[in-house]
Design a protein around this motif. Structure first.
Motif, PDB file in Angstrom:
ATOM      1  N   SER A 183      26.222  92.515  86.726  1.00  0.00           N
ATOM      2  CA  SER A 183      27.064  91.519  86.058  1.00  0.00           C
ATOM      3  C   SER A 183      27.796  90.706  87.092  1.00  0.00           C
ATOM      4  O   SER A 183      28.131  91.214  88.171  1.00  0.00           O
ATOM      5  CB  SER A 183      28.095  92.207  85.162  1.00  0.00           C
ATOM      6  OG  SER A 183      27.467  92.830  84.080  1.00  0.00           O
ATOM      7  N   ASP A 190      26.002  95.199  78.243  1.00  0.00           N
ATOM      8  CA  ASP A 190      26.379  93.845  78.653  1.00  0.00           C
ATOM      9  C   ASP A 190      27.904  93.736  78.738  1.00  0.00           C
ATOM     10  O   ASP A 190      28.449  93.208  79.708  1.00  0.00           O
ATOM     11  CB  ASP A 190      25.868  92.800  77.660  1.00  0.00           C
ATOM     12  CG  ASP A 190      24.359  92.718  77.584  1.00  0.00           C
ATOM     13  OD1 ASP A 190      23.687  93.110  78.558  1.00  0.00           O
ATOM     14  OD2 ASP A 190      23.857  92.254  76.544  1.00  0.00           O
ATOM     15  N   ASP A 220      20.828  96.869  86.422  1.00  0.00           N
ATOM     16  CA  ASP A 220      21.286  95.555  85.984  1.00  0.00           C
ATOM     17  C   ASP A 220      22.497  95.192  86.827  1.00  0.00           C
ATOM     18  O   ASP A 220      23.002  96.009  87.596  1.00  0.00           O
ATOM     19  CB  ASP A 220      21.673  95.632  84.506  1.00  0.00           C
ATOM     20  CG  ASP A 220      21.575  94.307  83.786  1.00  0.00           C
ATOM     21  OD1 ASP A 220      21.441  93.260  84.463  1.00  0.00           O
ATOM     22  OD2 ASP A 220      21.651  94.298  82.552  1.00  0.00           O
ATOM     23  N   CYS A 226      12.507  94.521  77.502  1.00  0.00           N
ATOM     24  CA  CYS A 226      13.866  94.308  77.009  1.00  0.00           C
ATOM     25  C   CYS A 226      13.871  93.566  75.669  1.00  0.00           C
ATOM     26  O   CYS A 226      14.689  93.863  74.802  1.00  0.00           O
ATOM     27  CB  CYS A 226      14.711  93.553  78.033  1.00  0.00           C
ATOM     28  SG  CYS A 226      15.144  94.569  79.461  1.00  0.00           S
ATOM     29  N   CYS A 251      22.410  97.870  74.082  1.00  0.00           N
ATOM     30  CA  CYS A 251      22.249  96.797  75.073  1.00  0.00           C
ATOM     31  C   CYS A 251      23.517  95.950  75.122  1.00  0.00           C
ATOM     32  O   CYS A 251      24.008  95.628  76.214  1.00  0.00           O
ATOM     33  CB  CYS A 251      21.059  95.905  74.726  1.00  0.00           C
ATOM     34  SG  CYS A 251      19.446  96.696  74.865  1.00  0.00           S
ATOM     35  N   CYS A 267      21.632 100.459  82.936  1.00  0.00           N
ATOM     36  CA  CYS A 267      21.738 100.289  81.485  1.00  0.00           C
ATOM     37  C   CYS A 267      21.308 101.574  80.773  1.00  0.00           C
ATOM     38  O   CYS A 267      20.811 102.506  81.408  1.00  0.00           O
ATOM     39  CB  CYS A 267      20.906  99.091  81.015  1.00  0.00           C
ATOM     40  SG  CYS A 267      19.127  99.405  80.865  1.00  0.00           S
TER      41      CYS A 267
END
Length: 95
Positions: free
Chosen positions: A89, A63, A87, A46, A59, A81
């Protein structure tokens, strides 16, 4: 969410401690996608990807969209992603 410098400092301290304990990667972005923290425990992959301006933009979009989904659901939200990694959140709400 509007963050004061004190808010951002506290969040960074919490994230630093959380990521040191869990070894999970983390980054804090506001509801506009602006990065408000360091990149904690990011993998070498990453880090390399985010050094490329084109990929870094993607990226940042991931996010942002992950954070918006989590805020909308008021719950943690897993997502994939742009590089195909899983991923998640977690919304951070003030007041």
């Amino acid at each position: 969410m509007i963050c004061t410098n004190a808010d951002t400092k506290l969040i960074n301290e919490i994230m630093r401690d959380f990521t040191n304990i869990t070894k999970i990667a983390a980054i804090f972005v506001n509801n506009r996608g602006k990065v408000l923290s360091q990149e904690y425990n990011f993998s070498p992959f990453c880090k390399i990807v985010r050094r490329n301006p084109i990929y870094a933009k993607r990226c940042n979009q991931c996010d942002l969209y992950g954070g918006l989904d989590a805020t909308k659901e008021l719950s943690s939200c897993p997502y994939r992603c742009h590089m195909g990694l899983i991923d998640f959140s977690v919304p951070i709400m003030k007041d």
